[in-house]
Design an enzyme around this catalytic site. Sequence first.
Site, PDB file in Angstrom:
ATOM      1  N   ASN A 107     -37.379 -36.419 -12.181  1.00 47.07           N
ATOM      2  CA  ASN A 107     -38.707 -35.533 -12.371  1.00 47.07           C
ATOM      3  C   ASN A 107     -39.803 -35.690 -11.800  1.00 47.07           C
ATOM      4  OD1 ASN A 107     -37.510 -36.406 -15.604  1.00 47.07           O
ATOM      5  ND2 ASN A 107     -37.736 -34.376 -15.175  1.00 47.07           N
ATOM      6  N   LYS A 122     -25.632 -37.034 -12.836  1.00 47.98           N
ATOM      7  CA  LYS A 122     -26.341 -36.838 -11.520  1.00 47.98           C
ATOM      8  C   LYS A 122     -27.076 -38.173 -10.920  1.00 47.98           C
ATOM      9  CE  LYS A 122     -30.492 -35.873 -10.318  1.00 47.98           C
ATOM     10  NZ  LYS A 122     -31.725 -35.253 -10.158  1.00 47.98           N
TER      11      LYS A 122
END
Length: 240
Positions: free
Chosen positions: A53, A141
Amino acid sequence: MNGPASAVDLSRKAERAAVAVVCRRLRRAYGPVEWPQQGPVLDELIAAVLSQNTSDANSGPAFEELRRQFPDWDQVRRAPVARIAAAIRQAGLANRKAPRIKEILQRIYGERGGSSLEFLHERTAGEALEYLTTFPGVGPKTAACVLLFACRKPVLPVDTHVHRVAQRIGLIGPRTDANQAHRELSGMVVADRVLEFHIQLIRHGRAVCTARRPQCRDCALLDLCREGRRRLSAGDLEPG
Ligand code: SF4
């Protein structure tokens, strides 16, 4: 004697051929891909958690600051969460990432008796992926990034750019979610193309096939791309 190839075999062959063409076109556009420097597996995992993020421009300095304040991972494991959070503040979400990092380090130490993940080099890609995704906040991921870059195992990380470009050019369906995209693309990209496919799609997603304003007129993949053709016929391309 081999029987006739099944429809599944043939479509898999076609998908792999399409991936090869995409890589070749993007290599011409952006240049070849080189392996980045290989570091310790645990460093890569902590760096990957910090990068969630946020941009590399924020997570890179946060990682450096963490290493400056705590030169080894045992010190981070023993440090109060508040001190870890202060060190990694630039990465954002420090109050969520700091306890996660401490928990990861405590679990590895508890299980392995040391602060290292080098044993993952000896595991198969599937075993290593399964192991890493048991840690808090480590999804497919993040685990794939660790295995590709630190272990050089052919595990494809599907980030937002890879996902978007693969959808637009029609390798995966428009409603394919991240986990499904990871599974489907992993079957299409052969082992020795994983790094190149990952890096080239990120380059393309940042430079041309951006989320909001893809520059389809300047795109090296336009003739292969169903979304580009749709935009072209709808007349909603950016001015060239
Ligand atoms: S043609 Fe447009 S939508 Fe397709 S890959 Fe290129 S920039 Fe993206």
